[in-house]
Design an enzyme around this catalytic site. Sequence first.
Site, short mmCIF file in Angstrom:
data_model
loop_
_atom_site.label_atom_id
_atom_site.label_comp_id
_atom_site.label_asym_id
_atom_site.label_seq_id
_atom_site.Cartn_x
_atom_site.Cartn_y
_atom_site.Cartn_z
N GLY A 219 -26.62 8.12 1.33
CA GLY A 219 -27.41 8.67 0.21
C GLY A 219 -28.71 9.03 0.66
O GLY A 219 -29.73 9.24 0.06
N GLY B 166 -31.10 11.88 -0.82
CA GLY B 166 -31.76 11.74 -2.09
C GLY B 166 -33.21 11.67 -2.24
O GLY B 166 -34.05 11.53 -1.29
N GLN B 167 -33.68 11.40 -3.66
CA GLN B 167 -34.88 11.12 -3.97
C GLN B 167 -35.57 10.14 -2.98
O GLN B 167 -36.57 10.18 -2.28
CB GLN B 167 -35.31 10.88 -5.17
CG GLN B 167 -36.78 10.80 -5.69
CD GLN B 167 -37.15 10.11 -7.02
OE1 GLN B 167 -36.09 9.84 -7.67
NE2 GLN B 167 -38.42 10.11 -7.33
N ASP C 59 -25.24 11.61 4.15
CA ASP C 59 -25.10 11.88 3.05
C ASP C 59 -23.76 12.73 2.83
O ASP C 59 -23.10 12.98 3.88
CB ASP C 59 -26.42 12.92 2.43
CG ASP C 59 -26.47 12.69 0.76
OD1 ASP C 59 -25.61 13.07 0.18
OD2 ASP C 59 -27.67 12.09 0.37
N TYR D 147 -24.10 4.03 -16.15
CA TYR D 147 -24.98 3.56 -14.92
C TYR D 147 -25.41 2.24 -14.97
O TYR D 147 -25.34 1.41 -13.98
CB TYR D 147 -26.13 4.56 -14.85
CG TYR D 147 -27.30 4.52 -14.06
CD1 TYR D 147 -26.94 4.44 -12.65
CD2 TYR D 147 -28.51 3.84 -14.27
CE1 TYR D 147 -27.90 4.34 -11.45
CE2 TYR D 147 -29.53 3.75 -13.47
CZ TYR D 147 -29.01 3.91 -12.04
OH TYR D 147 -30.18 3.73 -11.20
N LYS E 103 -24.67 -0.97 -12.47
CA LYS E 103 -25.51 -1.81 -11.72
C LYS E 103 -25.46 -3.32 -12.11
O LYS E 103 -25.53 -3.97 -11.12
CB LYS E 103 -27.12 -1.35 -12.22
CG LYS E 103 -27.10 0.21 -11.55
CD LYS E 103 -27.22 0.12 -9.98
CE LYS E 103 -27.52 1.38 -9.62
NZ LYS E 103 -27.75 1.59 -8.13
N ILE F 187 -38.90 5.86 -10.29
CA ILE F 187 -39.66 6.03 -8.89
C ILE F 187 -40.01 7.51 -9.16
O ILE F 187 -39.41 8.62 -9.22
CB ILE F 187 -38.57 5.78 -7.76
CG1 ILE F 187 -38.08 4.58 -7.79
CG2 ILE F 187 -39.29 5.91 -6.36
CD1 ILE F 187 -38.96 3.41 -7.86
#
Length: 319
Positions: free
Chosen positions: A10, A13-14, A36, A141, A145, A171
């Site tokens: 990943g 990503g951000q 990714d 989500y 988690k 974030i």
Amino acid sequence: MKQEHILIIGAGGQIGSVLTDTLRELYGDDRVVASDLHPLEGQSGPTEVLNALEGQALEAVVKKWRINQIYHLAAILSATGEKDPMRAWNVNMTSLFNVLEIARQRGLGKVYFPSSIAVFGREAAPVDTPQYEVLIPETVYGISKVAGENWANYYFRRYGVDVRSLRYPGIIGYQSMPGGGTTDYAVDIYHYAIQKKPFECFLRADTRLPMLYMPDAIRGTVELMEAPANSLSVRTSYNLAGMSFTPEEVASSIRKLMPNFKITYKPDFRQAIADSWPAAIDDSAARYDWHWHPEYDLDAMTKDMLRHLAVKYHLGELA
Ligand code: NAD
Ligand code: SER
């Protein structure tokens, strides 16, 4: 230079894009493989196209690069997850199981798996939410988690896999755009402000959420991963806090530098998600165990965000 062989899943990503650069500075470009779903451009080190849902492909990459640490960042975030809950569950859980299994089978040194404030629901204390709190999340989500944290703990206790985790707040960074979360407004707002555009916020003006500036998030991640294993008392996921603010407070912070900035509010389905999350969480376990401390408050972050975005948008120095 430390002799780690790190795989980031990943990495486009951000958070992954910024973390990749930091880990390459720390460990060396060639020691950090960025992967990714799609090819990654402009990289200073090795890359792989990797779907973390494919266990055999993951194993091949781990063998090829003699990987001994994985940062598993791939996930479907809160808002996108609600649009297709089964897909979110499948992506978030299957990818995590693939990572945990390869770590167990090949005896990898460490695994990093980010959790989120989304593990909390309305039954949790809304302010200074404790480390050990009732976890009844309202998004798929958040459910993934909570499950992920418990599997991380299970793999540590049962198999000795050194999985480490942080419950990130929202974030915020200038380097990258967010990928489908409920806190995304707090990044978007700065891009609108610097371009002198009015911003329509998808949360109510008074929606207070925990947030963290990217440099603090990346530093906290590296500090957790470098902490001695015997100093870590939490093997589910550490609460991590930086600041807490509302959209109206970010707008006011921006107006200190850009007095004409305008914001309007049009709450959508993400309001219900935000309303189920705490306003501020207690990160004293992280502070005690591995000396976590955030450096940025809202105004310091605003100044830094706008300064960097002014450069990004070729606007010269911020007045
Ligand atoms: P992002 O959506 O920006 O990036 C996720 C990356 O994972 C994307 O580049 C995507 O292409 C990739 N990906 C998706 N499915 C994949 C798959 N099957 N195989 C390989 N790659 C895949 O997310 P982010 O904001 O960078 O978040 C990274 C992690 O941090 C996630 O686990 C997220 O839950 C967690 N987190 C983020 C925040 C936040 O505010 N950004 C807050 C809390 C937790
Ligand atoms: N920033 C994330 C989201 O909004 C929290 O995990 O989904």
